[in-house]
Structure formats: structure tokens, C-alpha cells
Design a protein around this motif. Structure first.
Motif, short mmCIF file in Angstrom:
data_model
loop_
_atom_site.label_atom_id
_atom_site.label_comp_id
_atom_site.label_asym_id
_atom_site.label_seq_id
_atom_site.Cartn_x
_atom_site.Cartn_y
_atom_site.Cartn_z
N ALA A 236 0.83 -1.20 0.00
CA ALA A 236 0.00 0.00 0.00
C ALA A 236 0.87 1.26 0.00
CB ALA A 236 -0.93 0.00 1.21
N LEU A 237 1.92 1.26 0.79
CA LEU A 237 2.82 2.42 0.83
C LEU A 237 3.50 2.64 -0.51
CD1 LEU A 237 4.45 1.86 4.32
CD2 LEU A 237 3.02 3.79 3.66
N ILE A 238 3.94 1.55 -1.14
CA ILE A 238 4.62 1.68 -2.44
C ILE A 238 3.66 2.19 -3.49
CG2 ILE A 238 5.71 0.34 -4.29
CD1 ILE A 238 6.89 -1.43 -2.02
N ARG A 239 2.43 1.72 -3.47
CA ARG A 239 1.45 2.19 -4.46
C ARG A 239 1.06 3.65 -4.22
NH1 ARG A 239 -2.09 -3.28 -5.02
NH2 ARG A 239 -0.75 -4.22 -6.60
N GLU A 240 1.20 4.13 -2.97
CA GLU A 240 0.92 5.53 -2.68
C GLU A 240 2.09 6.45 -3.05
OE1 GLU A 240 -0.07 5.75 1.43
OE2 GLU A 240 -1.93 4.62 1.18
N GLY A 241 3.22 5.85 -3.46
CA GLY A 241 4.36 6.64 -3.91
C GLY A 241 5.56 6.59 -3.00
N ALA A 242 5.50 5.80 -1.93
CA ALA A 242 6.65 5.69 -1.04
C ALA A 242 7.73 4.84 -1.72
CB ALA A 242 6.24 5.04 0.27
N SER A 243 8.96 5.07 -1.32
CA SER A 243 10.07 4.29 -1.87
C SER A 243 10.11 2.92 -1.19
CB SER A 243 11.39 5.02 -1.65
OG SER A 243 11.65 5.11 -0.26
N PHE A 244 10.86 2.00 -1.80
CA PHE A 244 11.01 0.68 -1.19
C PHE A 244 11.68 0.80 0.18
CE2 PHE A 244 10.36 -0.87 -5.52
CZ PHE A 244 9.59 -1.99 -5.28
N SER A 245 12.68 1.67 0.28
CA SER A 245 13.38 1.81 1.55
C SER A 245 12.47 2.40 2.63
CB SER A 245 14.64 2.66 1.39
OG SER A 245 14.33 3.92 0.87
N ALA B 38 9.14 2.09 2.74
CA ALA B 38 8.19 1.02 3.09
C ALA B 38 8.87 -0.01 3.98
CB ALA B 38 7.65 0.37 1.83
N ALA B 39 10.13 -0.32 3.69
CA ALA B 39 10.87 -1.29 4.50
C ALA B 39 11.06 -0.78 5.92
CB ALA B 39 12.22 -1.59 3.85
N ARG B 40 11.43 0.48 6.07
CA ARG B 40 11.59 1.06 7.42
C ARG B 40 10.28 1.02 8.18
NH1 ARG B 40 14.85 4.89 4.77
NH2 ARG B 40 13.08 6.31 4.62
N THR B 41 9.19 1.28 7.50
CA THR B 41 7.89 1.34 8.17
C THR B 41 7.47 -0.02 8.72
OG1 THR B 41 7.20 3.12 6.68
CG2 THR B 41 5.46 1.97 7.87
N VAL B 42 7.70 -1.09 7.95
CA VAL B 42 7.27 -2.42 8.40
C VAL B 42 8.36 -3.16 9.17
CG1 VAL B 42 5.58 -2.67 6.54
CG2 VAL B 42 7.89 -3.56 6.22
N GLY B 43 9.57 -2.58 9.24
CA GLY B 43 10.64 -3.21 10.00
C GLY B 43 11.33 -4.33 9.26
N ALA B 44 11.44 -4.20 7.95
CA ALA B 44 12.13 -5.21 7.14
C ALA B 44 13.28 -4.54 6.40
CB ALA B 44 11.16 -5.83 6.13
N HIS B 45 14.12 -5.35 5.79
CA HIS B 45 15.22 -4.81 5.00
C HIS B 45 14.69 -4.42 3.62
CE1 HIS B 45 19.08 -4.65 2.83
NE2 HIS B 45 19.57 -4.37 4.03
N GLN B 46 15.32 -3.42 3.01
CA GLN B 46 14.88 -2.94 1.71
C GLN B 46 14.93 -4.05 0.66
OE1 GLN B 46 17.30 0.28 0.29
NE2 GLN B 46 16.50 0.17 -1.77
N THR B 47 15.93 -4.86 0.69
CA THR B 47 16.04 -5.97 -0.27
C THR B 47 14.90 -6.97 -0.09
OG1 THR B 47 18.43 -5.70 -0.16
CG2 THR B 47 17.60 -7.73 -1.16
N THR B 48 14.51 -7.19 1.16
CA THR B 48 13.40 -8.11 1.44
C THR B 48 12.11 -7.59 0.80
OG1 THR B 48 14.43 -8.74 3.52
CG2 THR B 48 12.09 -9.25 3.27
#
Length: 140
Positions: A89-98, A100-110
Motif C-alpha cells: 500500500a505504501l509503495i502504491r501511494e508513492g513511497a520508496s522501497f526503503s 516502506a521497509a523502514r515502516t514495516v521493520g524489514a530490510h529494503q532488499t526483502t
């Protein structure tokens, strides 16, 4: 004549002579060794201490730990489906992968692996977005 450099001798980097072991270990000997190994590992001995005690390499100690299922590695973190949905949802709203990763507590590559078919912004789109934000920041 064996040639060994002086610096290797001074630093203790010469090859150690290994104790001879029976070629085919009996099941009894292997079980006794494994039991002693597990006891020493649980007592908190380091890999180097174990390798010196059992007269094997540190890599062999790692293999024994794997074979006996006593690895000291934490299992991988499994993110729930809600994290994936929130990231998408964050990525579709225009957020970057990094972001979105910080928000959910995952690594950007994940996060990138979760959504391989979702395209990231191109460098040109990033520049256009930055210009857009600066333009409306000055207006507001």
C-alpha cells in the motif's frame, strides 16, 4: 628439508602436527566424541577452544554443530502478511522501497523480493517529484 619463513615461526603460523586417529571411527567412539562435544559446547567453549581440544579445524567444528543441530544462528524473521500488505500500500501511494521497509521493520532488499513486478521510480521520475514538491512547498 622443510622451508619455513622466520616470520611464520615467530607468529606461530606453522602447521600443527595432528594426532593420528583411527581411519574408520567406530560408532561407539563417534558417539562418545559427540557427547563430549555437545557438553563442551553447552559449557560455552568457543569454536577455537573446541577445535584445539578435539584437534580438528574450526570449519569441522562448524560442520559438527550443523550435523548435531546445535547451530548458534538465530532463525530468520518471518514477517506476517499484514506487513506485506502495508508495504505494498505504501509503495502504491508513492513511497520508496526503503521507506516502506523502514515502516514495516524489514530490510529494503526483502521488500523488493516481495514485489518483483512492482516498478520503482526511475531517476527522472524522482527528479520530477522533487521539483514538484519544492514548487508547492514555496506556494504553501
Amino acid at each position: 628439508m622443510v622451508r619455513v619463513s622466520v616470520t611464520r615461526v615467530l607468529r606461530g603460523r606453522t602447521r600443527r602436527k595432528r594426532m593420528s586417529r583411527p581411519v574408520g571411527l567406530s560408532a561407539w567412539y563417534a558417539a562418545e566424541r559427540d557427547a563430549e562435544f555437545v557438553a563442551c559446547d553447552r559449557a560455552g567453549m568457543t569454536t577455537r577452544q573446541l577445535s584445539e581440544r578435539f584437534n580438528v579445524s574450526e570449519r569441522t567444528i562448524s560442520r559438527w554443530r550443523t550435523r548435531l543441530h546445535i547451530n548458534h544462528v538465530e532463525p530468520a524473521v518471518r514477517h506476517p502478511d499484514e506487513d506485506r500488505e502495508q508495504a505494498l500500500a505504501l509503495i502504491r501511494e508513492g513511497a520508496s522501497f526503503s521507506e516502506a521497509a523502514r515502516t514495516v521493520g524489514a530490510h529494503q532488499t526483502t521488500v523488493r523480493r516481495w514485489f518483483p513486478d512492482v516498478d520503482a521510480w526511475s531517476p527522472r521520475q524522482c527528479i520530477e517529484w522533487a521539483v514538484f514538491v519544492r514548487t508547492f512547498k514555496d506556494v504553501a
